[in-house]
Design a protein around this motif. Sequence first.
Motif, mmCIF file in Angstrom:
data_model
loop_
_atom_site.group_PDB
_atom_site.id
_atom_site.type_symbol
_atom_site.label_atom_id
_atom_site.label_comp_id
_atom_site.label_asym_id
_atom_site.label_seq_id
_atom_site.Cartn_x
_atom_site.Cartn_y
_atom_site.Cartn_z
ATOM 1 N N GLU A 66 -4.337 -24.012 40.969
ATOM 2 C CA GLU A 66 -2.982 -24.016 41.532
ATOM 3 C C GLU A 66 -2.051 -24.953 40.747
ATOM 4 O OE1 GLU A 66 -3.406 -24.915 45.682
ATOM 5 O OE2 GLU A 66 -4.219 -22.944 46.144
ATOM 6 N N TRP A 67 -2.084 -24.759 39.438
ATOM 7 C CA TRP A 67 -1.344 -25.625 38.498
ATOM 8 C C TRP A 67 0.151 -25.572 38.766
ATOM 9 C CZ3 TRP A 67 -4.116 -28.981 35.979
ATOM 10 C CH2 TRP A 67 -3.581 -29.695 34.910
ATOM 11 N N LYS A 68 0.758 -26.747 38.777
ATOM 12 C CA LYS A 68 2.198 -26.853 39.037
ATOM 13 C C LYS A 68 2.920 -27.340 37.776
ATOM 14 C CE LYS A 68 1.910 -26.235 43.642
ATOM 15 N NZ LYS A 68 0.503 -25.838 43.706
ATOM 16 N N LYS A 69 4.201 -27.016 37.714
ATOM 17 C CA LYS A 69 5.022 -27.486 36.607
ATOM 18 C C LYS A 69 4.989 -29.014 36.555
ATOM 19 C CE LYS A 69 9.692 -27.352 34.694
ATOM 20 N NZ LYS A 69 11.056 -26.814 34.805
ATOM 21 N N GLY A 70 4.750 -29.562 35.365
ATOM 22 C CA GLY A 70 4.715 -31.013 35.200
ATOM 23 C C GLY A 70 3.340 -31.624 35.364
ATOM 24 N N ASP A 71 2.341 -30.824 35.801
ATOM 25 C CA ASP A 71 0.979 -31.354 35.906
ATOM 26 C C ASP A 71 0.448 -31.678 34.505
ATOM 27 O OD1 ASP A 71 0.981 -31.134 38.616
ATOM 28 O OD2 ASP A 71 -0.399 -29.428 38.731
ATOM 29 N N VAL A 72 -0.318 -32.761 34.418
ATOM 30 C CA VAL A 72 -0.827 -33.231 33.120
ATOM 31 C C VAL A 72 -2.317 -32.897 32.971
ATOM 32 C CG1 VAL A 72 -1.286 -35.279 31.691
ATOM 33 C CG2 VAL A 72 0.856 -35.101 32.984
ATOM 34 N N LEU A 73 -2.661 -32.300 31.844
ATOM 35 C CA LEU A 73 -4.060 -32.055 31.486
ATOM 36 C C LEU A 73 -4.398 -32.943 30.298
ATOM 37 C CD1 LEU A 73 -6.637 -30.292 31.980
ATOM 38 C CD2 LEU A 73 -5.797 -28.804 30.149
ATOM 39 N N ALA A 74 -5.442 -33.755 30.435
ATOM 40 C CA ALA A 74 -5.874 -34.629 29.340
ATOM 41 C C ALA A 74 -6.984 -33.951 28.540
ATOM 42 C CB ALA A 74 -6.361 -35.960 29.892
ATOM 43 N N ILE A 75 -6.993 -34.181 27.239
ATOM 44 C CA ILE A 75 -8.068 -33.698 26.366
ATOM 45 C C ILE A 75 -8.729 -34.909 25.723
ATOM 46 C CG2 ILE A 75 -8.672 -32.351 24.325
ATOM 47 C CD1 ILE A 75 -6.453 -30.460 24.871
ATOM 48 N N TYR A 76 -10.040 -35.012 25.891
ATOM 49 C CA TYR A 76 -10.833 -36.145 25.379
ATOM 50 C C TYR A 76 -11.901 -35.547 24.489
ATOM 51 C CZ TYR A 76 -14.025 -40.254 25.972
ATOM 52 O OH TYR A 76 -14.851 -41.350 25.796
#
Length: 553
Positions: A66-76
């Motif tokens: 349920e991804w919303k505009k402005g949500d942050v996804l980190a890549i490690y």
Amino acid sequence: MPTESTYPKLAIPDVDLWTFLFERKDRAYPDYKVIYVDADTNRSYTYAQVRSTALDFGTGLKSVWEWKKGDVLAIYSPNCIDTPAIIWGTQWAGGILSPANPGYTADELAFQLKDSGAKGLVTQKPFLKSAIEACKKVGIDEDRIILMGDERDETMKFKHFSHVRNLAGTSRYRKTKINPSRDLAFLVYSSGTTGHPKGVMLSHTNIVSNVSMLVTGEGKNLSWKGGINNEGDKLLAFLPFFHIYGLTCLIHQAMHAGLTLICMSKFDLAKFCEHIQTHSITFAYVVPPVILQLGKNPIVSKYDLSSIRMMNSGAAPLTKELVETVYNRLKIPIKQGYGLSETSPTTHTQPWETWRTYIGSVGRLLPNQTAKYMSPEEKEVPAGETGELWLKGPNIFLGYLNNPEGTKNALTEDGYFKTGDVGHQDKEGNFYITDRVKELIKYKGFQVPPAELEGILISHPDINDVAVIGIEDHEQATEVPRAYVVPKKGVKGGKETEKRIVEWLGQKVASHKRLRGGVRFVDAVPKSVSGKILRRVLKEMAMEEKKGAKAKL
């Protein structure tokens, strides 16, 4: 008067990155053009495969999370050819990408996750332990940790990113509407002198403009077709994708121009040379320590590097001697460029045809920018005189996340970014960077904030006071961190204590922050009346020590 770029002004498209890359009308290369190739396994993505994979992931984020505009996804993660599809899928869903250094400890990663407000994390199987620990610290559920790359989790507890998709099939999801100039595409973290990295807010327009500017700087020389098998130019990518240099110049430029990007997970000299020979690499973005090895390391002679037409070096200044050494040995031309996280990144690059005429210069100002050199009193200095470089343009970041004071200190009211770098320009419009106002130590292109190391070291039981500076290591062609330590009463400042401190810190920080310059024991750390460490005095001490060592030889 401020200097305007001498290049013709560009019309920067007022679109988000998905539209810029995947809905453009001027793409010259076909859907089946191979863009990303894993250097070791030869696994690859064509343009069409990146687009469809990104779309699947983007709809999956909306459906499953349920991804919303402005949500942050980190890549490690180290470099991986899955990264581009994850980036653009997240942005299609209205999200923001925040890439993190895979060398980070769990605590360092946790800081970035918390500061960015990340809603999920993508990593690779070998990094799961630290990823789980960091997510636990900041309250990210384990079902929001997903994997990328070739290795799967045999327990099936952690999904591969390719399984995050809209399985219902009937629900229709649309691309999230983006305001290109205000909505963020990336939150990259740049180390600050305050001791904690700063979240650099980069909008879609920032990246779109910088890719457009790169077309002017490199475009006419790099093509999607031509060469031996009409495969076009091939770029070797070892520069980290978690840094803006790799994100823009490698990932985005390759997709926009239809270049083939051969991706290395990390730098290894023998593999670097082997991949150039095997894949007939024609261009590479590099950093000075790599140039140094190409000039001096005997292993290089075992390989045929003749396919390389040009290298571009950034992150730190190059000496004329080093450029000439490599050219005399390998006949590879090396030009320079300049940029920062806050400028998306590339602001200057040397034209290919003048690489040898102006060795030492970072080149000309790319289009749509204005620059000026400023005195310490913030008065503009004329051409030829030294000052701090200030820049203005559509590629300048929006500010530092959660840091209004830092933003205010970096950006002027009329839109200039104070780079903190010192230099001058000549009458022909070539720019030179000679020093840094900032106290950051640059180790092989990585930024190391002295205050962060000091904050950790001061908690060591043997240390009363400490200051950290960068010292030049000519053998590695980079700065390395050195600590000046006032030992606790009763503690003998010798080799054993030095070893203990260096190893202790090494377990608490990422590899690039280790005390490769060693420890020096002093009676007191020089400070101003207000308590500020006088690093200049310590640098003078280091210079005297170096002179003394040379005199004894």
